[in-house]
Design an enzyme around this catalytic site. Structure first.
Site, mmCIF file in Angstrom:
data_model
loop_
_atom_site.group_PDB
_atom_site.id
_atom_site.type_symbol
_atom_site.label_atom_id
_atom_site.label_comp_id
_atom_site.label_asym_id
_atom_site.label_seq_id
_atom_site.Cartn_x
_atom_site.Cartn_y
_atom_site.Cartn_z
ATOM 1 N N GLY A 99 0.838 -1.202 0.000
ATOM 2 C CA GLY A 99 0.000 0.000 0.000
ATOM 3 C C GLY A 99 0.869 1.246 0.000
ATOM 4 O O GLY A 99 2.067 1.198 -0.294
ATOM 5 N N ALA A 117 2.056 3.166 2.437
ATOM 6 C CA ALA A 117 3.205 3.170 3.351
ATOM 7 C C ALA A 117 4.306 2.254 2.840
ATOM 8 O O ALA A 117 5.491 2.609 2.846
ATOM 9 C CB ALA A 117 2.769 2.739 4.752
ATOM 10 N N ASP A 145 -1.976 -8.796 10.071
ATOM 11 C CA ASP A 145 -0.840 -9.710 9.901
ATOM 12 C C ASP A 145 0.453 -9.151 10.495
ATOM 13 O O ASP A 145 1.133 -9.816 11.274
ATOM 14 C CB ASP A 145 -0.615 -10.021 8.410
ATOM 15 C CG ASP A 145 -1.865 -10.584 7.745
ATOM 16 O OD1 ASP A 145 -2.788 -11.001 8.478
ATOM 17 O OD2 ASP A 145 -1.917 -10.604 6.502
ATOM 18 N N ARG A 198 -14.724 12.404 13.663
ATOM 19 C CA ARG A 198 -15.476 11.173 13.420
ATOM 20 C C ARG A 198 -16.042 10.541 14.692
ATOM 21 O O ARG A 198 -17.113 9.947 14.657
ATOM 22 C CB ARG A 198 -14.584 10.150 12.730
ATOM 23 C CG ARG A 198 -14.338 10.508 11.300
ATOM 24 C CD ARG A 198 -13.506 9.463 10.641
ATOM 25 N NE ARG A 198 -13.397 9.777 9.210
ATOM 26 C CZ ARG A 198 -12.633 9.119 8.379
ATOM 27 N NH1 ARG A 198 -11.904 8.110 8.806
ATOM 28 N NH2 ARG A 198 -12.581 9.451 7.114
ATOM 29 N N HIS A 219 -13.816 1.026 11.189
ATOM 30 C CA HIS A 219 -13.127 1.484 9.995
ATOM 31 C C HIS A 219 -11.621 1.507 10.206
ATOM 32 O O HIS A 219 -10.894 0.643 9.763
ATOM 33 C CB HIS A 219 -13.666 2.872 9.656
ATOM 34 C CG HIS A 219 -12.966 3.547 8.535
ATOM 35 N ND1 HIS A 219 -12.733 2.921 7.344
ATOM 36 C CD2 HIS A 219 -12.450 4.803 8.396
ATOM 37 C CE1 HIS A 219 -12.109 3.764 6.529
ATOM 38 N NE2 HIS A 219 -11.919 4.892 7.146
#
Lengths: 291, 318, 553
Positions: free
Chosen positions: C12, C14, C207, C272, C332
């Site tokens: 991804g 990062a 993981d 949020r 999320h």
């Protein structure tokens, strides 16, 4: 109603049998055609849109100047390319204005955006009417098994259908109206391979072999196409395609006006069927036996 | 909903034949095909191989053939596709299947995307605070980059079934993204590469890609954009296919001179006498039936001079 | 066996950024990822990237918003680093060709995201993460970084307490490989899949956290799980908070504004945690909550939220431009992760972490929209650079072959044992149900204690489970089994940490301890692995400029 008639280059060049067939059929059906003789090639998807959009705007402006808004073509490629250009010109008045200003003004022309581009096939179904066509049939093509082959540009992109998805079935509808039998096959809406004849001949020929071969294997006695460019490849390229694939195909390819013409009672000679590469004798003989 | 999922199962290394296995599946309304596949793993066979990642229409990973039509399993609602209580799930066509629903996406997409060398090669140094660019110039780039490599355009492509090596609409859309990025300075080199065999000139522009793209990117038009740009920059073919450039030049010259196409001349100038000789049987057949117009003899259309002026103006502008 | 100087696990934002940084340092770096990099969860991020780019903005106010948004649990040295380096991280993407939206003067356009006191996020329509990921992937191709794609890491190669590579399962062949290296960067993303439904990708199974934790690294702030306030009800499909930032409203079925009381000043642009709790309270009271995007206008919705609009249409048959749509909060973003310093170092030699699997401390108890991709970029780069530097001075690890053989035997034993898919599914479903019901948006001691007991029981059951396997190639049962092990490991820490923190702060809302308690709990929760379960500890919050105060929105 009168139609501006845009015959395209190939109907008098590589497929010289198409133009006279179309003119004869239109005459018999009573379509009033006014041929545009002083307009240019639409670019056929080869010329860049930078050049072809102005050329096509000019064609449309010429039609408008003669008071005509319905423009008839006899070629799927012409229909698609001019239809696409027309869509761009109609949807974006600023773009149309720029082209008028830059390219057409000095000839005292301006495209107002009023023209509709229509293939003969659409015109027959949508304006003329299949019932009228049936009534004109002198020699129903009874028992003749015909596979349709459209040519990409009267099926895609979506915009070209102008909200009429049935346009993807018109060929079958016309074949049946002429009394012939439709031999359906998966390749009818696919590419004939002509656009890459130059860039990648093996791919182009493989497409010809696949589509004609499939129709033949489904039992077609001939194929009909509304696109002379498809015809160039499917007919003209067929012997080479068959050789490259190592099989025989021998499927006659008819232009749409030729098939209609046969049903209207014209002879094979009048429709120049002998000018084809793949022999059309068997079709001509079968039709000549019909009354 | 109680349904039967018919799922393509095959392990090519096991020496067995592919088969559609039937699995009963029980799903809530609104469930997706991916939900069904996950349930098969949970209840029937944990080893059912398929790819899925984000699960909600963002990543493009779970493209499959669902009731014979290419779709993303994660945003395809079962209720919309089920026929007579059945859903058939298969790998996409024209691609090597690795196991069950897992196919060789490396061959279909990733290698081709690497081939177009899709990284920016900036034309100018970045000014402080970032490049200043009208948003209208970036909008088409964002649109092209909204492509999530679902591969549906390649799945629907007219050429790939005949030639799996064709770069295909997805990779060419990626190429569009760099060629047309206002910051990029390597358009000419890129277009030369894209012009080689299996690149953009091998596209038949059948518009299937437009029909299949779920994000409305219209990949066929993006390929036309690339080709038009190549013409504009005078890079009309790669090095291995010079006939493509000759074809364009001859086509354009003919229309420019007479207003319409001189097909005899086009054939001659595209292939030259040598290649025409090879194609002689074809040419001979055509000639005999009056289908090969004699080159250079065709008449000018009335008004041809206006067509020529259009060409002149376009050339002057670019 | 493959050998590299640095191995990055995860493809991804990062992970790629770390790999590019290591490559820029001259390291022979390779990427290992269980999905193709472009399928990473980063691509689902929609909203934007915070950076103080506007002339009248400053990194300090960005940092201040971040600290307050995190309810003062953020480490302020890390927050300062994030905010200071944000503009460069964004401009780097601009240099690499990210087509961020521009304002009318052609400069980077900024949009407002939740919890920010001004427009500060640059963006690419509603596909910011997708576009950023692509641009990074382009650079990865340009740098010709080798990538082991669809390889699942099964363990870290530890040698005398130092990490010197990974063992990974190649899905296409089913072969287990040791990839040796002098440093490893974990960038495997979060662990949202301990919940169901969730907005997390299927692969976000913790993981990297579980591997590092078992190898001796410390997990931090694991109790901090953020709910996305506006998922399309019943689908798990998230509607980007940029909608709220650009004018969408949250209303009840009766037409009442949901945020009127909880956030009178910022309203729908509140952070949020407040949004999620306000919406959840209404839902619990039996009211419907609707997101009304019509104030944004059809034209802007079509242009900048096209993908969201299409998604809503596809999964719910509703049109954002024409009607309000029902929403609910779903789990999320997880703020917890492997504890790292400002350079991504975990404390174990040779082991680094960045992005969703790491806890840099920047998000505190509640992440602000626009800070996630940013954190992945800033700390991904830092971790990659630090890993390359550390690797240059590190020795080659020993014993990879025997570790590989051990792993091979373990996998063989697993597949030899056999077992039905239903048993594994039952464990996973029990876990996600427990997490949803007892470690969810509102928590209390009894439920959390019971959750811990449940998870311990599930771990027992999982240990006894085998895998039905028809061969090792593309054996999804095997991969799911390993992932489930990771989920259980991580979930156990979440429950324990949530039970321990006897206060309410940010996303962590305890019914039995409803107030924030700066005297007792202005500190991070740490967890270390022991065979008997997590050993909890604490560490103070780093405070540089902003003393804890009241959050007022």
């Amino acid at each position: 109603m009168s139609y501006a008639f845009y015959p395209g280059c190939v109907s008098r060049g590589g497929c010289p049998e198409l133009y006279p067939s179309a003119v004869k059929v239109a005459g018999r059906l009573g379509l009033g055609l006014e041929e545009l003789t002083d307009v240019g090639c639409n670019g056929a998807g080869v010329l860049s849109r930078a050049v072809s959009d102005p050329i096509n705007a000019r064609t449309f402006a010429k039609a408008e100047a003669r008071g005509l808004t319905q423009l008839m073509t006899i070629c799927s490629t012409c229909t698609g390319v001019m239809g696409g250009a027309n869509l761009r010109l109609k949807e974006a008045p600023a773009y149309r204005e720029r082209i008028n200003r830059e390219f057409l003004a000095e000839e005292r022309l301006a495209y107002q955006g009023s023209v509709d581009v229509k293939h003969l096939l659409w015109l027959l179904v949508e304006d003329y009417g299949l019932d009228r066509l049936r009534a004109e049939v002198r020699r129903p093509l009874k028992g003749l098994r015909v596979s349709p082959f459209y040519g990409c540009y009267i099926r895609r992109p979506d915009g070209i259908l102008e909200g009429k998805p049935a346009r993807k079935r018109y060929l079958e509808m016309v074949i049946e109206a002429l009394g012939a039998e439709v031999t359906d096959f998966g390749g009818k809406g696919k590419c004939c391979g002509f656009p890459v004849l130059t860039a990648n001949e093996p791919n182009s020929m493989a497409m010809v072999a696949a589509h004609t071969g499939e129709a033949k294997s489904k039992g077609a006695e001939c194929m009909v196409t509304p696109c002379p460019l498809c015809h160039l490849n499917l007919d003209g390229g067929q012997p080479r395609a068959a050789k490259m694939k190592g099989t025989a195909i021998d499927l006659p390819i008819l232009h749409l006006p030729q098939l209609i013409g046969l049903a209207l009672g014209f002879s094979a000679e009048e429709l120049h069927l002998k000018r084809h590469i793949v022999p059309t004798r068997q079709v001509a003989e079968k039709v000549s036996l019909l009354t | 909903m109680e349904l039967i999922f018919k799922v393509y199962r095959h392990d090519p290394t096991a020496g067995t034949k592919p088969a559609l296995e039937s699995y009963p599946v029980s799903l809530p309304d609104g469930a997706t095909v991916l939900d069904g596949l996950l349930q098969i793993r949970d209840r029937h066979d944990g080893g059912l191989a398929f790819r899925a990642a984000c699960g909600r229409g963002f990543c493009g990973e779970c493209t499959l053939r669902i009731n014979r039509s290419g779709k993303l399993a994660c945003i395809t609602r079962v209720a919309q596709v089920a026929k007579d209580g059945e859903v058939t799930v298969e790998p996409v066509r024209n691609i090597t299947v690795l196991k069950d629903l897992v196919y060789d996406v490396d061959e279909l997409l990733w290698q081709k995307i690497a081939w177009v060398e899709p990284w920016l090669r900036p034309a100018t140094a970045q000014p402080d605070g970032g490049y200043v660019i009208p948003d209208a110039e970036l909008e088409p780039i964002r649109k092209a980059m909204s492509c999530y490599y679902c591969g549906l355009c390649d799945e629907g492509c007219s050429v790939i079934p005949f030639d799996r090596r064709f770069s295909g609409p997805a990779a060419l859309t990626k190429a569009f993204r760099v060629v047309f990025d206002p910051r990029d300075g390597a358009a000419r080199e890129r277009l030369k590469r894209l012009g080689e065999p299996r690149g953009m000139w091998d596209c038949v522009h059948c518009y299937e890609a437009n029909e299949h793209c779920p994000r409305g990117i219209d990949p066929t038009d993006r390929i036309f954009d690339l080709r038009d740009k190549a013409v504009e920059l005078g890079v009309k073919s790669g090095t291995a296919n010079p006939q493509v450039a000759r074809h364009y030049d001859s086509f354009a010259a003919s229309v420019r001179q007479s207003g319409w196409l001189d097909e005899g001349r086009l054939a001659l100038e595209t292939w030259g006498l040598g290649r025409l000789g090879e194609l002689l049987p074809m040419a001979w057949r055509a000639l005999r039936r009056g289908k090969l117009p004699v080159p250079y003899l065709h008449r000018k259309r009335p008004g041809a001079e206006w067509i020529r002026r259009i060409f002149d103006k376009v050339e002057k502008r670019s | 066996m493959p050998d590299h100087t640095v191995v990055v696990v995860g493809g991804g934002v990062a992970g790629i950024r770390a790999a590019l940084a290591a490559r820029a340092q001259g390291a022979d770096v390779a990427l290992v990822s269980k999905v193709h990099p472009l399928r990473s969860h980063s691509c689902t991020s929609q909203g934007g990237l915070n950076a103080a780019l506007a002339p009248d903005d400053s990194w300090e106010t960005h940092a201040q918003d971040t600290v307050a948004g995190g309810d003062f649990l953020g480490d302020q040295d890390a927050v300062e680093t994030l905010a200071r380096e944000a503009p460069d991280a964004v401009l780097e993407l601009d240099r690499w060709g990210a087509p961020f939206n521009r304002d009318e003067r052609g400069r980077l356009a900024l949009r407002r995201l939740a919890g920010a006191n001004r427009a500060r996020a640059c963006y690419a329509d509603d596909l910011t993460g997708h576009v950023v990921l692509q641009v990074l992937h382009e650079q990865l191709l340009a740098a010709r970084v080798p990538a082991y794609v669809e390889w699942v890491v099964t363990s870290l190669l530890m040698d005398d307490g130092a990490c010197r590579g990974v063992v990974a399962l190649e899905l296409a062949t089913g072969t287990l490989h040791a990839i040796t290296a002098r440093a490893v960067v974990l960038a495997t993303g979060g662990f949202g899949r301990v919940y169901e439904p969730t907005g997390a990708s299927l692969g976000l199974t913790g993981d990297g956290l579980a591997l590092a934790y078992r190898a001796g690294a410390v997990l931090m702030d694991m109790e901090m799980v953020q709910y996305h306030p506006t998922a399309l009800t019943g689908t798990g499909a998230l509607l980007t908070e940029a909608l709220l930032g650009e004018g969408a409203l949250l209303v009840t079925g009766g037409g009442e504004r949901v945020m009127a009381e909880a956030a009178p000043r910022l309203g729908e642009r509140a952070p949020r945690d407040l949004l999620s709790r306000s919406i959840a309270s209404r839902l619990k009271a039996g009211e419907a909550v609707l997101l009304d995007a019509r104030p944004i206008g059809g034209a802007r919705l079509g242009r900048s939220f096209g993908v969201t609009r299409h998604l809503v249409k596809a999964v719910a048959g509703l049109d954002l431009a024409k009607e309000p749509v029902p929403v609910e909060p779903v789990p999320h973003r997880t703020m917890g992760g492997v504890r790292v310093d400002l350079h991504g170092a975990t404390g174990l030699p040779g082991l680094f972490a960045a992005g969703g699997c790491a806890a840099t401390g920047v998000h505190g108890a509640n992440r602000l929209g626009g800070n996630s991709l940013l954190e992945a970029l800033v700390f991904g780069r830092r971790a990659g650079e630090a890993a390359a530097r550390a690797a240059a001075a590190a020795p080659t690890g020993q014993g990879a072959s025997s570790r590989l053989a051990d792993e091979e035997r373990a996998l063989e034993a697993l597949t030899a044992r056999g077992g039905g898919p239903d048993a594994a599914a039952a464990i996973r479903q029990a876990l996600t149900r427990t997490m949803r019901e007892q470690v969810g948006l509102f928590r209390e001691a009894a439920g959390l204690a019971e959750a811990t007991r449940t998870i311990v029981g599930l771990q027992e059951r999982h240990r006894g489970l085998g895998v039905t396997a028809s061969g090792r190639r593309w054996n999804s049962a095997l991969v799911s089994h390993l992932e489930l092990g990771h989920l259980l490991e991580v979930a156990r820490v979440v429950a324990a940490a949530a039970l321990a923190r006897q206060e309410s702060r940010g996303v962590h809302a305890r019914r039995d301890f409803p107030e924030r308690d700066d005297t007792g709990w202005l500190r991070h929760t740490l967890a270390s692995f022991t065979p008997d379960g997590p050993k909890l500890d604490a560490q103070p919050v780093v405070i540089t400029r902003w003393p804890p105060g009241r959050r007022a929105y």
